[in-house]
Design a protein around this motif. Structure first.
Motif, mmCIF file in Angstrom:
data_model
loop_
_atom_site.group_PDB
_atom_site.id
_atom_site.type_symbol
_atom_site.label_atom_id
_atom_site.label_comp_id
_atom_site.label_asym_id
_atom_site.label_seq_id
_atom_site.Cartn_x
_atom_site.Cartn_y
_atom_site.Cartn_z
ATOM 1 N N THR A 603 0.867 -1.278 -0.116
ATOM 2 C CA THR A 603 0.115 0.223 -0.254
ATOM 3 C C THR A 603 0.756 1.355 0.083
ATOM 4 N N GLY A 604 2.078 1.347 0.406
ATOM 5 C CA GLY A 604 2.845 2.424 0.613
ATOM 6 C C GLY A 604 2.555 3.163 1.843
ATOM 7 N N GLN A 605 1.973 2.563 2.604
ATOM 8 C CA GLN A 605 1.595 3.166 4.006
ATOM 9 C C GLN A 605 3.058 3.122 4.986
ATOM 10 N N PRO A 606 3.344 4.240 5.523
ATOM 11 C CA PRO A 606 4.387 4.094 6.651
ATOM 12 C C PRO A 606 4.261 3.018 7.720
ATOM 13 N N ALA A 607 4.800 1.983 7.834
ATOM 14 C CA ALA A 607 4.675 1.154 9.040
ATOM 15 C C ALA A 607 5.406 1.721 10.362
ATOM 16 N N TRP A 608 6.719 1.969 10.459
ATOM 17 C CA TRP A 608 7.352 2.767 11.566
ATOM 18 C C TRP A 608 8.734 3.363 11.287
ATOM 19 N N THR A 609 9.078 4.028 12.038
ATOM 20 C CA THR A 609 10.640 4.387 11.928
ATOM 21 C C THR A 609 11.460 4.497 13.284
ATOM 22 N N LEU A 610 12.598 4.118 13.306
ATOM 23 C CA LEU A 610 13.500 3.972 14.417
ATOM 24 C C LEU A 610 14.624 4.510 14.165
ATOM 25 N N PRO A 611 15.124 5.503 15.064
ATOM 26 C CA PRO A 611 16.441 6.199 15.148
ATOM 27 C C PRO A 611 17.550 4.972 14.910
ATOM 28 N N PHE A 612 18.465 5.211 14.012
ATOM 29 C CA PHE A 612 19.438 4.113 14.101
ATOM 30 C C PHE A 612 20.832 4.759 13.349
ATOM 31 N N ASP A 613 21.903 4.788 14.130
ATOM 32 C CA ASP A 613 22.939 5.099 13.344
ATOM 33 C C ASP A 613 23.814 3.978 13.213
ATOM 34 N N TRP A 614 23.751 3.656 11.737
ATOM 35 C CA TRP A 614 24.142 2.441 11.313
ATOM 36 C C TRP A 614 25.777 2.727 10.661
ATOM 37 N N SER A 615 26.507 1.568 10.733
ATOM 38 C CA SER A 615 27.985 1.644 10.477
ATOM 39 C C SER A 615 28.249 0.924 9.198
ATOM 40 N N THR A 616 27.466 0.130 8.629
ATOM 41 C CA THR A 616 27.532 -0.640 7.502
ATOM 42 C C THR A 616 26.416 -0.588 6.556
ATOM 43 N N ASP A 617 26.802 0.294 5.463
ATOM 44 C CA ASP A 617 25.403 0.581 4.269
ATOM 45 C C ASP A 617 24.928 -0.517 3.959
ATOM 46 N N GLN A 618 24.130 -1.385 4.650
ATOM 47 C CA GLN A 618 23.470 -2.594 4.369
ATOM 48 C C GLN A 618 22.410 -2.802 5.147
#
Length: 969
Positions: A603-618
């Motif tokens: 549907t393209g609906q937003p599910a959730w977001t989570l602040p996350f500082d990643w180190s690996t671009d994957q």
């Protein structure tokens, strides 16, 4: 208990603010100023705490709710016995969605967790995770590093952007069992049992407040609710409680010679059924017996009473009997006949507004020549006359039935598919019998719609194509649907993961999606605008589909994007994207910070977001079945995996909360998932296999070189898996193949680039077929146009044998494969190597009879622009170039695998998507305009209405290429 839930949005906001303050305390950051009275109160609460303070929670609860025993204290316990009364109203504790509730004491201990993790990292530095060593003593991560079911201190609370949950009402207790649920006049009634309480609970559906609870013993799996009484069973006795107060209104023993097992309310009567042959009707207000009738059915010697509730309409009553027959009664209680025979436990029944009964179930196996548990019948009957109105055959392994308006929906693999046999005679006159359409032995059911009047498939004319129409067929859920429930405008598809997919009757495309982890499928009920459901821990939730961005999706999608979602903010960094379990996950950075962004794929609906500082671009997802399986069923963990700034691989469940985490001493380069295992490659040259469900270390082998740092930026080399091996190139350019079960090094090949290499596997490895690892590796640095001198090499996956090499010039773009064992890649030029035996002539700019001139410059035959990027296909087993497709227009910048036709699709610099056929390279159709330059693409890999996804340079998320099931073929 929480009798008065507060507003979910406010609670979510304060929950996130609390997390921010706690992290400020742990890291020494200066907290931001409060922006509201509520935030100022939260800051005052935070000031009461210090890390490791075990009494913080008690002091906070005293401050918020008052001292125990006061009028503002904890709610009074339920009455131990006797009639119930309304509970005293205490000051409500702010309620959050079940996935974000956490104890203040756990937050207070977060600093201690940080210290423990630091100690573990120090232990790792002391040699736990060494760089060398052979397979005789593989390096293992100690179990203590894996913190199962723990939320890392660096993670906050996921923000559910899909704000469709109106309220949740937890149920405090241990070993909670939720029985039946019923709705009536703005109240929901539940049979519920725990170590502390057994009885009936009444809840106001408007507010989520508990109206009353009455301690009562109960049996069976049904409850009947009306405006004046709510009735349940306890052994031989039917007990009715007053709907307003919970006081006992009456008790009755309606069946003399049998035990009732289920009941239902309709028009001031309660209908009681013994699961075998006897039906009784009671006055709902007094409990007086109106009639009792024996249908003359008998219980098989090896059977037991069925538990399904009867179904009542204006034309009469129907019930499933343990005899395998559906018993029918007219409105006066006279038996009008029975219909069968079925496997009793498989049958589902539903009533229609016009008074008919619809039922579906497995045909009794004793009447079939061979066991066929997927052979089902869908039937409609009139209980007033006992007549069968229509019937249809279909197949499926799960039961799902609901009636919406003028349609009946079932979960099925194929509609109207009767078992047919043909007799074949050879020249000698011998006759053999063969099935022309055997049923599949496993299921991933769609929702099929049938017209109630005729029992035929429901078809809607196609306004774009005269004389054609499409059946109402909704694709299987993600994970597959296991139950159906009637919703506001159409059926609700329910998956075991707790996902509810909402449909309307106008289109078979998903309109809205809501996740409720722990959902009990049989508890889902709707009163029109809202839906109510219980979770396994007893929590009751109210859901408003209209708040889940319920929007009508068009049926016709030819040449159009499925949906487009602009990014909220300015994209400053991008760390990758993936698809899994019906959700698109992205690592996104804006001015607001870094986060994981989750979007429902259908549907393209937003599910959730989570602040996350990643180190690996994957970011990697567990999609469920392995691509190496034939006809796989969904058996995944539902987790998605990312690496934080502290080199911890963190698994998040579908709701965005941490399932487990594993810390690594060295930076993680990249990961790959396959068949329940996450393979992690770090800069020490170590491959580690983790169980995707719980993070347990299966094996860890250090055979790769740690001669230099490998990039972990977006586009890094990523491991690949075959049926038997997992392969990766190390920092010095050695390609290693490890046994995927044990970690033993099977082979290695040298001579590649440790950073600028890309790997792809070709061939499914089925029936003993070979699988190939094709590695594209750069020789030196790129030129001013970003092109490398590259070598493409074919490695036999089972032995590591180096079979062939081709040479090319072009960008370093991840190649893709197709069913024909062709590998598609982008280059400005390519030539076969001396080791390649050429037996075919490449098809150059192959034209089909319906060739489409797709570039701005006209047909691709106009000219050969020097330096233009082209599409190439090579045969993985031989290295031969099969076809070449030249582009005089915008250069190709990326590739993605087409999940429907299993071929490589190419993206141009300005965002056009072209689809050459896998076998010849023909481009027969207009390109699809994705809307702008593309950063990354990912495919669902599914042959369903979930296609592929692209992130544009401005952060916009685009879905394209899905095909509704009703339009396939």
């Amino acid at each position: 208990m929480n009798p008065e839930p507060t507003d979910r949005r406010d609670a979510n906001h304060l929950d996130a603010f609390w997390d921010e303050l706690v992290l400020d305390q742990l890291t020494g950051r200066i907290p931001r100023a409060a922006s509201s009275p509520n935030e100022e109160m939260v800051m005052n609460l935070r000031s009461l705490m210090s890390p490791g303070d075990e009494g913080a929670e008690a002091r906070l609860r005293t401050l918020v709710f008052g001292s125990p025993g006061s009028t503002g204290g904890a709610p009074e316990p339920a009455l131990a016995s006797g009639p119930a009364r309304p509970m005293s109203i205490s000051r409500p504790e702010p309620i959050r969605p079940t996935w974000s509730i956490r104890k203040y004491s756990q937050l207070a201990a977060a600093a201690l967790i940080v210290v423990l993790v630091g100690a573990l990292v120090a232990a790792l530095s002391g040699g736990i995770f060494g760089n060398g060593g052979g397979n005789e003593g593989p390096t293992a991560i100690p179990a203590a590093v894996s913190q199962l079911d723990a939320t890392p201190a660096a993670l906050g609370t996921p923000t559910a952007a899909n704000d469709s949950i109106l309220w949740t009402l937890p149920f405090e207790g241990t070993n909670v069992e939720v029985g039946a649920t019923a709705l009536s006049d703005g109240a929901l009634y539940r049979l519920i049992r725990s170590d502390e309480f057994t009885g009936v609970q009444a809840v106001d559906t408007a507010t989520g407040a508990e109206k009353w609870r009455s301690e009562q013993e109960w049996t069976g799996a049904t409850i009947a609710a009306g405006p004046e009484t709510v009735t349940f069973l306890n052994g031989d006795t039917a007990t009715a409680l007053a709907s307003a107060t919970g006081d006992v209104a009456w008790t009755a023993n309606p069946l003399i010679d049998s035990t009732p097992v289920s009941l239902v309310w309709m028009d001031s009567s309660v209908y009681v059924w013994d699961g075998i042959s006897t039906m009784a009707a009671l006055d709902a207000q007094s409990g007086d017996l109106a009639w009792a009738t024996d249908a003359g059915l008998t219980l098989p010697s090896d059977g037991s009473a069925t538990l399904q509730a009867p179904v009542v309409t204006t034309n009469g009553v129907a019930a499933m009997s343990a005899s395998g027959m559906v018993a029918l009664f007219d409105p006066d209680g006279s038996s009008t006949g029975s219909i069968g025979e079925f496997e009793p436990a498989s049958v589902a029944l539903a009533g229609t507004q016009s008074g008919e009964i619809v039922f579906a179930g497995v045909v009794e196996q004793g009447h079939l020549p061979t066991p066929q548990p997927w052979a089902r019948k869908l039937m409609a009957a009139d209980p007033a006359t006992g007549m069968i109105l229509w019937q249809s055959d279909y197949n499926g392994l799960v039961t799902g039935l609901t009636v919406i308006d003028s349609m009946v929906m079932v979960l099925a693999d194929n509609p109207g598919l009767a078992i047919r046999e043909v007799q074949l005679a050879n020249p000698e006159g011998t006759v053999t019998t063969e099935e022309t359409n055997p049923y599949p032995e496993q299921t991933s059911p769609s929702i099929y719609g049938y017209d109630l009047e005729t029992g035929q498939m429901h078809f809607t004319p196609d306004p774009n194509q005269q004389g054609t129409s499409h059946g109402w067929v909704a694709d299987p859920g993600i994970p597959p649907f296991v139950a159906l429930s009637p919703g506001t405008d159409g059926p609700i598809g329910i998956s075991t993961s707790g996902r509810m997919s909402f449909f309307n009757t106008e289109t078979p495309l998903v309109q809205a999606v809501v996740d409720l982890p722990g959902l009990i499928p049989s508890s889902v009920m709707s009163d029109g605008p809202n839906v109510y459901a219980s979770e396994e821990d007893g929590t009751l939730a109210a859901i408003a589909p209209v708040l889940a961005d319920l929007q009508t999706n068009p049926v016709t999608r030819s040449g159009n994007l499925d949906w487009t979602v602009p990014l909220d903010g300015t994209l400053t960094d991008f760390g990758g994207m993936t698809y899994g379990n019906g959700v698109v996950y992205r690592l996104i950075e804006t001015s607001a910070g870094r986060e994981i962004d989750a979007t429902y794929a259908t549907t393209g609906q937003p599910a959730w977001t989570l602040p996350f500082d990643w180190s690996t671009d994957q970011i990697v997802a567990d999609p469920g079945p392995s691509r190496h399986e034939q006809n796989p069923t969904w058996t995944g963990s539902g987790n998605v995996f990312a690496v934080d700034a502290d080199n911890r691989v963190i698994a998040l469940n579908g709701a965005g909360t941490a399932s487990w985490q594993v810390a690594f001493e060295q930076p993680v380069v990249s990961m790959v998932f396959d068949a329940g295992t996450l393979f992690v490659w770090d800069e020490s040259g170590t491959m580690t296999a983790l169980n995707a469900a719980d993070g347990a270390v299966l094996w860890s082998t250090s055979r790769g070189s740690a001669g230099g740092s490998q990039t972990n930026e977006y586009g890094m080399p990523v491991p690949v898996t075959t049926k038997t091996a997992v392969a990766m190139v190390d920092a010095e350019g050695n390609l290693h193949g490890f046994d995927r079960s044990t970690g033993e090094e099977l082979w290695s090949q040298s001579g590649f680039d440790g950073t600028n290499s890309r790997l792809v596997v070709s061939g499914e490895g089925l029936d003993g077929q070979d699988q190939w690892i094709v590695i594209f590796s750069a020789n030196g640095e790129p030129d001013a146009n970003g092109n490398f001198e590259l070598t493409a090499a074919g490695i036999l996956a089972g032995t590591g044998e180096y079979r062939w090499a081709d040479y090319l010039q072009g960008p370093l773009v991840q190649p893709v494969t197709s069913d024909e064992t062709f590998v598609t890649f982008i280059a400005s030029e390519a030539m076969t190597g001396k080791a390649v035996t050429v037996t075919i002539t490449p098809i150059v700019d192959a034209e089909s009879p319906n060739h489409y001139g797709w570039t701005d410059s006209g047909s691709s035959t106009d000219s050969d622009v020097p330096g233009a990027q082209r599409l190439f296909a090579i045969d993985a087993p031989t290295g031969q170039i099969v076809w070449i497709r030249t582009s005089p227009g915008p250069e190709f910048t990326g590739l993605v695998a087409d999940p429907i036709f299993r071929r490589g699709q190419a993206v141009t610099a300005d965002g056009l998507l072209v689809s050459p056929s896998g076998g010849s390279g023909w481009i027969d159709g207009a390109p699809l305009d994705l809307g702008g330059p593309v950063l990354a693409t990912t495919s669902s890999g599914e042959l369903s209405n979930v296609g592929s996804f692209a992130t544009l340079a401005d952060g916009t998320l685009v879905a394209y290429g899905r095909m509704p099931y009703s339009q396939q073929g």
